[in-house]
Write an enzyme that holds these catalytic residues in place. Structure first.
Site, PDB file in Angstrom:
ATOM      1  N   HIS A 147      -3.975  -1.617  -1.229  1.00  0.00           N
ATOM      2  CA  HIS A 147      -5.354  -0.978  -0.726  1.00  0.00           C
ATOM      3  C   HIS A 147      -5.148  -0.481   0.843  1.00  0.00           C
ATOM      4  CE1 HIS A 147      -7.360  -1.634  -4.229  1.00  0.00           C
ATOM      5  NE2 HIS A 147      -7.262  -2.925  -4.125  1.00  0.00           N
ATOM      6  N   CYS A 189      -4.602   4.516  -1.159  1.00  0.00           N
ATOM      7  CA  CYS A 189      -5.720   5.372  -0.587  1.00  0.00           C
ATOM      8  C   CYS A 189      -5.180   5.848   0.805  1.00  0.00           C
ATOM      9  CB  CYS A 189      -7.001   4.800  -0.632  1.00  0.00           C
ATOM     10  SG  CYS A 189      -7.891   4.380  -2.385  1.00  0.00           S
TER      11      CYS A 189
END
Length: 314
Positions: A147, A189
């Site tokens: 992440h 991301c």
């Protein structure tokens, strides 16, 4: 076999590498990192194990792969298929396999250990399997999944490495002659933010999403109940499955494996630091094993080699 003549040219197959690679490229290494814990991050473990399977299949030995996995999904009590990790709902491939060698696992996967690994600043007595023993002839594949956000990658939901810290670590590697070329690959991301600060030479980078974009997962396995692979890594692996050790496919082709129509996010590429044309770089310069072989047209007379008994008597 006494007196037998062996033609060495029949024993070896020459490895095909570019002229530029021959000049300084002598070996390949891979650093593969999953930074996420917890069952709902199953896909990140599947991502990194899939990449591990691919580089091993193409010839990089475990002794030249550093595998960092933050959680053991194969042994998670929620796993309905113990001792397995699949990257496809059809369960074609168990990427956990029978011979996975995890070098850093669980709470060993930290920012400090990652940076120390890259820069060679590990404590005395660190096992060889936990060391990145690269040199100025090493091409290094660095793959990260987890992440992330604008300018950072989370480790274990408790700390993060910033894009500047990562850039400085790679610069230390260059200054210490710890690599020849690096292929940096990240699936998170806002992944492109992690290569924006790079300033060291000979680095080719690809990211699953641009700044401001999410990197999306591919599909759910209903039997497991979670997403099992990320979209960019899914298409990257689909490409790698069609690559063989003697393949003529190039890094340029690999950089285009996930167009926006299938990736949904926009894949970012940075090649201004890289001195070669990616379309002239064999994909095996990073994903395979470089084993230069010197061929000879002369014959070796086996009878002139002392036997073990003769060595003992001497």
């Amino acid at each position: 076999m006494q007196g037998e003549i062996v033609e060495l040219s029949h024993l070896f197959k020459q490895t095909s590498v570019s002229d530029t690679a021959r000049a300084g490229h002598t070996n390949n290494w891979a650093v593969l990192v999953d930074t996420s814990r917890f069952w709902f991050n199953y896909r990140h473990v599947a991502n990194v194990l899939s990449m591990y399977r691919s580089v091993k299949r193409l010839g990089i030995p475990d002794s030249q792969i550093i595998l960092m996995v933050a959680d053991d999904m194969a042994c998670n009590p929620r796993n309905p298929r113990p001792a397995t990790v699949f990257n496809n709902a059809n369960q074609h491939i168990n990427v956990y396999g029978d011979d996975v060698e995890v070098d850093y696992r669980g709470y060993e996967v930290t920012v400090e250990n990652f940076v120390r690994l890259l820069t060679g600043r590990l404590p005395p007595g660190t096992p060889r399997s936990k060391q990145l023993l690269t040199d100025e002839g090493s091409n290094v594949l660095v793959y990260l999944t987890g992440h992330g956000g604008d300018g950072f990658l989370k480790f274990q939901d408790s700390e993060e490495v910033t894009s500047q810290e990562l850039a400085d670590a790679l610069e230390q590697m260059w200054q210490k002659r710890r690599y020849h070329e690096i292929f940096f690959m990240i699936d998170t991301c806002q992944a492109a933010s992690m290569y924006e600060k790079f300033y060291s030479p000979n680095i080719l980078a690809v990211a699953s999403s641009l700044v401001g974009e999410d990197s999306l997962s591919h599909h759910v396995d209903p039997a497991i109940g979670v997403y099992i692979i990320d979209r960019y890594t899914y298409y990257a692996l689909d490409f790698l499955e069609r690559v063989e050790p003697d393949s003529s496919k190039t890094m340029g082709e690999f950089l285009a494996v996930c167009p926006k129509r299938v990736c949904i996010s926009t894949v970012g590429v940075r090649k201004d630091l890289f001195r070669r044309d990616p379309y002239k770089v064999p994909i095996t310069d990073f994903f395979g094993s470089l084993r230069p072989v010197e061929l000879t047209t002369t014959a070796l007379n086996v009878s002139t080699i002392p036997t073990e008994r003769e060595d003992t008597e001497m």
